[in-house]
Design a protein around this motif. Structure first.
Motif: not given
Length: 424
Positions: A126-127, A205-208, A414-415, A419-424
């Motif tokens: 997961p992210a 990570v995807e976001l710090m 941001e989350l 999550l939207a980028a992962k689905k795209a």
């Protein structure tokens, strides 16, 4: 609705901000599982989240087990936070991810199970969002190594110093610790070492998500693009807690000095609380003490101008306070600055030297540069902070930045983007 796991080490100062994050995730309709120690099971369930228990060996040792400072404290901290708990954190996290589809893991920065997870290829996990509940650990040419409590300095000479000290910590002080971490990661997830320093795991990570504002963190020209500042989670703490019978005494004309050793490093009140009571016993102030839920019987005798309670509602107390005396817990520092309260800080273990150094660097207070200050040093510092308006102005400046920061809602946005980028 996304399926999210929130992770925290089993200490109040780690769990509390992550409970705030979980509360907002649930309010946005996400399913939340919260992985931490069993002492927090009821608090997790009260939010409407599912409690997941850490595995054997995942509990952090009590902070009083060591009095190491400087680079020795860094070495011991890495062992206690990044090596000993690794298996007991990662294995239940991996089992939870295997049990059902998981979209994201949000973990406070000391949670090494998430650091281990981040070593897997992105398509296999997961992210991962790292939540900075401590001063930023990222190494940089612009900063001295984390744990030394040194301000960044200015100019070419400071950069040369920083580079030399960072090389020393990475290649000498923590060389064996790095090898142990790499060996554990290889065993747990099969990943070979990638050359990234232990304290820099959040670069993967995807976001710090750092829970402060840029005004209270050293600038880093080489910071990753994934670093974002959201402000502290303290503004989301509940108010309306029970107040002691003496609460009305705070409405008098004398300045209020609030002293506490927090909820973790509060086993030995001779470190800061007792010398503060002695220092201010004859001063024209009212001293307020919070024991961090320890019994009042653990305190020394209180002078006539002092009041004490096991727990106090900071959100309602701090607007009344003139000076905050603390050992430097990250959450408490932000509570004070959020209310524009100048700070006298005395801390030399765990992350506290870093928070103390930032207080002085930001102009929000005085760093006593010890965890056991003498009463005379405390008295002089409190007098100076009361008499010099620059310290209050520095704290108010950061408080204004906190008020303007995006907070947990910004983190949620941001989350959603991740999550939207992962689905795209």
């Amino acid at each position: 609705m996304a399926s999210i796991i929130v992770c925290s080490g089993p200490h109040d100062g780690h769990v509390s901000p992550m409970l705030g994050v979980a509360r907002h995730l649930i309010s946005r309709g996400h399913r939340v599982r919260f992985l931490t120690g069993p002492a927090y099971a009821d608090a997790v369930r009260a939010l409407g989240a599912e409690f997941l228990a850490l595995g054997e060996g995942a509990a952090y040792p009590p902070p009083q087990a060591s009095t190491a400072t400087g680079v020795a404290a860094i070495r011991e901290g890495v062992r206690a936070l990044a090596i000993d708990p690794a298996r007991g954190q990662y294995e239940p996290l991996a089992a939870a991810i295997a049990a059902e589809p998981t979209d994201a893991v949000l973990a406070e920065v000391t949670f090494v199970g998430a650091a281990t997870l981040s070593r897997l290829p992105r398509e296999q996990r997961p992210a991962v969002i790292a939540c900075g509940i401590l001063p930023l650990t990222l190494s940089s040419q612009d900063c001295a190594p984390y744990g030394m409590g040194l301000p960044p300095g200015n100019g070419r000479g400071s950069r040369l110093r920083n580079r030399a000290l960072n090389w020393l910590v990475m290649n000498v002080v923590l060389r064996d610790s790095q090898r142990q971490v790499d060996s554990l990661v290889r065993e747990l997830v099969g990943a070979e070492k990638d050359g990234l320093f232990i304290l820099d795991w959040t670069r993967r990570v995807e976001l710090m998500a750092q829970f402060t504002v840029p005004e209270f963190e050293y600038p880093r020209s080489d910071a990753p693009d994934s670093l974002r500042f959201f402000g502290p989670m303290s503004r989301h703490a509940a108010t309306g807690s029970a107040k002691p019978a003496w609460w009305g005494d705070l409405d008098g004309p004398r300045p209020i000095v609030y002293v506490t050793q927090g909820t973790v490093s509060n086993e030995d009140f001779t470190a800061l609380v007792a010398p503060t009571l002695e220092a201010l016993a004859e001063e024209d102030v009212t001293v307020v003490v919070s024991t961090g839920r320890r019994p009042l019987s653990a305190l020394p005798p209180l002078p006539a101008n002092a009041r004490a309670a096991e727990f106090l509602p900071d959100a309602e107390l701090l607007p009344k306070v003139a000076v905050y005396v603390t050992n430097g817990g990250y959450g408490g520092l932000h509570y004070a600055m959020e209310n524009g309260v100048p700070i006298v800080v005395a801390g030399d273990t765990e992350d506290k030297p870093e928070g103390a150094a930032r207080v002085a660097w930001a102009g929000a207070g005085i760093n006593l540069k010890t965890g056991r200050p003498k009463p005379s040093a405390i008295r002089d510092a409190v007098r100076k902070v009361l008499d010099d308006p620059r310290y209050q102005a520095g704290s108010r400046r950061i408080g204004a930045a906190i008020a303007a920061s995006p907070g947990v809602d910004g983190l949620m946005d941001e989350l959603d983007t991740i999550l939207a980028a992962k689905k795209a």
